[in-house]
Design an enzyme around this catalytic site. Structure first.
Site: not given
Length: 355
Positions: A174, A201, A297
């Site tokens: 991310s 992401h 995540d």
């Protein structure tokens, strides 16, 4: 700043984060400075008009965050970014520019070069309201996540059995992940032919450019995932921005399956379903990698990989822009190795468990 602002959770017990503003507009510097000073969690350490002045400031002053414009006289922000990262010695850089609209190449370029985040800067007459809220949200989230984990030395590993090859590489990332990916992929030789799955992401509009960039960095074809796409050797596949990328077994080969199911992390795409499906299909013949990123995540999926005997490698804190995602895997006790992106790349190239 809005009256109902979200304060950094540890602001009461921490020194304010020091911020350097780099923008050629004196009005923008003044307005953004007032926004920052309105929150006691932050303080303006300096405000300069160009990249050269920013580099000089960073060489003599410590700051935590740099807000950097792109379009400036002399050296532009993107060209100066690598030098400013080095001069900042750990300072996080957020690009604040009108060039960073949705789907803009400048956004992915900035993230690949090491920026922690980007924010579209509106016209001078609109530097309040929604822009103010978004700036405070990005600064606060970055500060909270930066303080969430205790210092962690890099290059350490918790050992499992060594000597096992793997058949697929699944990478989750991310904030700060694109820069880490570029460092990791440089270490993988052209003859490395295992499939590489990447969940980063990013919004859907960025994915075609991101896939093209990965193809160049990895020296192999890279596609944006489509449902039922075959997972082939020698290729990379990136998750689309509007769906989770999973894998499934069909006869004697594996395919991509896309899912829009809601995930606890709130991320779309999410790393967890990718890791969980890789664990189900490949078991202990998989390598999962968690790079820099906010939040948790990938932690649940990493636990599933570990349960199946797969290898889990995470980026170390020292090299991470944000250690939220890798740190969560370490805290859960599921990391086989805690390494820099380049070191993880060499582990992948060797196709051996980290020693």
């Amino acid at each position: 700043m809005p009256h109902k602002r979200r304060q950094a959770s540890s602001a009461a017990n921490q020194m304010p984060a020091r911020i350097l503003i780099v923008d050629d507009s004196v009005v923008a510097r003044a307005v953004i400075g007032k926004m920052i000073e309105a929150n006691p969690a932050f303080v303006v350490a300096g405000a300069v008009s160009d990249a050269q002045a920013a580099k000089a400031f960073l060489e003599s002053h410590r700051v935590d965050i740099v807000l950097l414009d792109i379009e400036m006289p002399g050296i532009d922000g993107l060209s100066a970014l690598p030098d400013l990262i080095r001069a900042g010695q750990g300072a996080r850089i957020i690009i604040v520019s009108s060039s960073c609209g949705e789907g803009a190449a400048a956004t992915v370029q900035a993230l690949a070069l090491g920026a922690v985040d980007t924010l579209v800067k509106p016209s001078l007459g609109n530097l309040v309201g929604r822009f103010s809220e978004m700036l405070e949200e990005k600064l606060t989230r970055l500060l909270d996540c930066d303080r969430q984990f205790a210092p962690q030395s890099g290059g350490t590993a918790t050992q499992k059995a060594t000597g096992d090859d793997f058949d697929i590489v699944a990478i989750g990332a991310s904030t700060g992940g694109i820069h880490a990916l570029s460092q990791l992929l440089r270490e993988i030789p052209a003859h490395f032919d295992l499939p590489i799955l990447i969940t980063q992401h990013l919004p859907p509009s960025f994915m075609p450019y991101f896939a093209a960039q990965i193809a160049v960095l990895a020296g192999r074809p890279c596609d944006v995932a489509a449902d039922h796409m075959r997972i082939e050797r020698g290729r990379a596949i990136v998750a689309p921005g509007e769906a989770h990328m999973c894998c499934a077994q069909v006869g004697d080969y594996s395919v991509v399956r896309l899912s829009s199911a809601r995930e606890a992390s709130g991320c779309m795409p999410s790393v967890d379903p990718m890791f969980e499906s890789v664990a189900a299909v490949y078991g202990d013949r998989a390598l999962g990698v968690v790079l820099s990123g906010m939040g948790r995540d990938g932690a649940r999926g990493a636990a599933r990989l570990a349960d199946k005997g797969a290898i889990v490698a995470v980026q170390d804190k020292a090299s991470s822009v944000v250690w939220g995602m890798p740190g969560s895997v370490v805290q859960g006790g599921h990391a086989d190795a805690i390494l820099s992106p380049s070191e993880i790349g060499r582990v992948i190239a060797r196709r051996r468990r980290p020693r």
